[in-house]
Design an enzyme around this catalytic site. Structure first.
Site, PDB file in Angstrom:
ATOM      1  N   THR A   1       0.820  -1.211   0.000  1.00 18.29           N
ATOM      2  CA  THR A   1       0.000   0.000   0.000  1.00 18.29           C
ATOM      3  C   THR A   1       0.852   1.257   0.000  1.00 18.29           C
ATOM      4  OG1 THR A   1      -1.740  -1.174   1.180  1.00 18.29           O
ATOM      5  CG2 THR A   1      -1.805   1.220   1.291  1.00 18.29           C
TER       6      THR A   1
ATOM      7  N   THR B   1       1.233  -4.311   4.338  1.00 15.67           N
ATOM      8  CA  THR B   1       1.046  -4.570   5.769  1.00 15.67           C
ATOM      9  C   THR B   1       0.480  -5.955   6.080  1.00 15.67           C
ATOM     10  OG1 THR B   1      -1.142  -3.557   5.707  1.00 15.67           O
ATOM     11  CG2 THR B   1       0.708  -2.139   6.334  1.00 15.67           C
TER      12      THR B   1
ATOM     13  N   SER C   1       1.524  -7.536  -0.299  1.00 12.36           N
ATOM     14  CA  SER C   1       2.286  -8.439   0.559  1.00 12.36           C
ATOM     15  C   SER C   1       1.724  -9.851   0.590  1.00 12.36           C
ATOM     16  CB  SER C   1       2.433  -7.873   1.964  1.00 12.36           C
ATOM     17  OG  SER C   1       1.220  -7.905   2.664  1.00 12.36           O
TER      18      SER C   1
END
Ligand SMILES: *[C@@H]1O[C@H](CO)[C@@H](O)[C@H](O)[C@H]1NC(C)=O
Ligand SMILES: *[C@@H]1O[C@H](CO)[C@@H](O)[C@H](O)[C@H]1NC(C)=O
Ligand SMILES: *[C@@H]1O[C@H](CO)[C@@H](O)[C@H](O)[C@H]1NC(C)=O
Ligand SMILES: *[C@@H]1O[C@H](CO)[C@@H](O)[C@H](O)[C@H]1NC(C)=O
Ligand SMILES: *[C@@H]1O[C@H](CO)[C@@H](O)[C@H](O)[C@H]1NC(C)=O
Ligand SMILES: *[C@@H]1O[C@H](CO)[C@@H](O)[C@H](O)[C@H]1NC(C)=O
Ligand SMILES: *[C@@H]1O[C@H](CO)[C@@H](O)[C@H](O)[C@H]1NC(C)=O
Ligand SMILES: *[C@@H]1O[C@H](CO)[C@@H](O)[C@H](O)[C@H]1NC(C)=O
Length: 374
Positions: free
Chosen positions: A59, A138, A105
């Site tokens: 992000t 994240t 991720s």
């Protein structure tokens, strides 16, 4: 060393079809291909510390179609663009950058992890590099951070950072998070503290920090173990002197070409007992289950897990599906207690132990380092 041989669990032939394990052949050793190191500023200021940023995507490197879009955006910004958005960074450090990947991720995999470990170890070995920053999505950030904690052996800081809002959003958090991460990587006070996660002003140990909320900005913290420190006016303040988490072991992955296959099974009411054998048949070399309570599973699932263990000797680690907690070692029978490790961290630890050819007893001892008897 397992790296050059096909690894089959001792009793595989007995009962189950042989699982598929990727060969770890010398040919595959060839490259943890070196990435291009870019200097981000036009001229080095020799009186400033040097920090290297490893950009992987996420992000923090994403753009939405409007200032109000905070889900469904696209990853795409490069390491140069990340730093360009925060010119303050170049007043506190010289920056070199590596673009390791540019993915969300959920798509970070063992290829990316091994490249990161190799390149970061090489970078920290340079006298003029003070520390490194990894920019990351994240969702699985804590897995990469814990992996680096185990695979990077240096007193210099490794800071893993991300953002909850894309760069285009109102109140995007990426720029300040990145400034704080670089500040921390350049800080003398950050030495000897291992890999740290910093977002939203908090500084946490990679050992215990976890993502607690899928959406909110205030999502990374470590509930019982607490934070290591906090940013005030972009200065990092620590609560404690440097110390190593109990149970910390370093693994030298210099020759590893792949990581062992470890799956996580999630326990719940009416858990399907067939999952254990199915995972093994698909190639799992170790299993972690996210147990109910402190490492529990239903009687049926337990019997299946124990049956698989009896037939194959595959290590099976019991963790907890609750956000926090501890699985004690007493009476775990066939399973290895995860102690404080949550399922995703237990998986990383088991993965590295298997990659380094630890046998069952060594794996048991490794996990037990996390809960030494007083
Ligand atoms: C798992 O495989 C073992 C060995 O083949 C077998 O004895 C056991 O019945 C299987 N368990 C389940 C739940 O299918
Ligand atoms: C280099 O950094 C030092 C320390 O922050 C600063 O005093 C100096 O002005 C910088 N030099 C240049 C050319 O920016
Ligand atoms: C930063 O790198 C430059 C060039 O290698 C070097 O001269 C300088 O001493 C380094 N700064 C620190 C604080 O190590
Ligand atoms: C960098 O430092 C110089 C000298 O202190 C200052 O004039 C400039 O505004 C600073 N730049 C940023 C982006 O903070
Ligand atoms: C991991 O992801 C990278 C980037 O998407 C890809 O190039 C690589 O082949 C993947 N590795 C594995 C083992 O899937
Ligand atoms: C880590 O570094 C320490 C100190 O340099 C060294 O004694 C130890 O052997 C290293 N461990 C590994 C796994 O490389
Ligand atoms: C890696 O391989 C090299 C060359 O064979 C060897 O010298 C070294 O000891 C190995 N390192 C580890 C940690 O296995
Ligand atoms: C596994 O082996 C142990 C020890 O031999 C035995 O007590 C247990 O009943 C076995 N469990 C299963 C499910 O086969």
């Amino acid at each position: 060393m397992r790296f050059f041989a096909l690894h089959l669990p001792a009793f595989a032939a007995l009962a189950l079809a042989s699982p598929v394990h990727p060969p770890r052949t010398p040919a595959a050793v060839a490259s943890h291909a070196l990435f291009v190191r870019q200097d981000i500023q036009t001229a080095i200021n020799a009186s400033l510390p040097n920090v290297t940023i490893f950009a992987t995507g996420g992000t923090i490197a994403s753009q939405g179609s409007s200032s109000t879009q905070t889900v469904g955006y696209q990853v795409g910004l490069g390491v140069q663009q990340l730093v360009d958005a925060v010119p303050e960074i170049l007043n506190i450090s010289n920056i070199a950058g590596y673009q390791i990947s540019n993915v969300d991720s959920g798509s970070v995999n063992q290829t990316i992890l091994l490249k990161l470990a190799h390149q970061i170890n090489a970078e920290l070995a340079k006298d003029d590099v003070s520390g490194v920053v990894v920019t990351h999505g994240t969702d699985t950030l804590e897995e990469t951070a814990f992996f680096l904690q185990l695979a990077v052996n240096s007193t210099k800081p490794v800071i893993v950072v991300g953002a909850m809002r894309p760069a285009t959003a109102l109140s995007a958090d990426g720029p300040l998070n990145l400034l704080q991460a670089v500040t921390l990587a350049a800080s003398e006070n950050a030495k000897g503290r291992g890999t740290m996660i910093t977002l939203n002003d908090r500084i946490g140990s990679a050992f215990y920090t976890t993502k607690n909320n899928a959406n909110s900005l205030d999502t990374f913290f470590s509930t019982e173990a607490g934070q290591l420190g906090f940013f005030v006016n972009q200065i990092p303040y620590f609560y404690f002197a440097p110390s190593a988490p109990i149970g910390l072991t370093h693994f030298d992955l210099a020759n590893a070409t792949s990581l062992a296959h470890v799956d996580i099974l999630y326990a719940h009411q009416d858990m399907d007992p067939a999952l254990f054998n199915a995972s093994y048949a698909a190639g799992a070399e170790g299993l972690v289950f996210a147990g109910v309570g402190a490492g529990g599973i239903s009687a049926k699932a337990r019997e299946a897990a124990e049956g698989l263990f009896n037939a194959t000797g595959i290590p099976i680690v019991a963790s907890h599906r609750s956000v926090d907690g501890f699985v004690p070692s007493a009476d775990m029978g066939f399973a290895i207690a995860a102690g404080f490790y949550n399922p995703q961290k237990a998986r990383v630890l088991l993965q590295l132990a298997l990659t380094m050819d630890y046998d069952h007893d060594e794996i048991k001892d490794l996990f037990a380092l996390g809960y030494p008897k007083p």
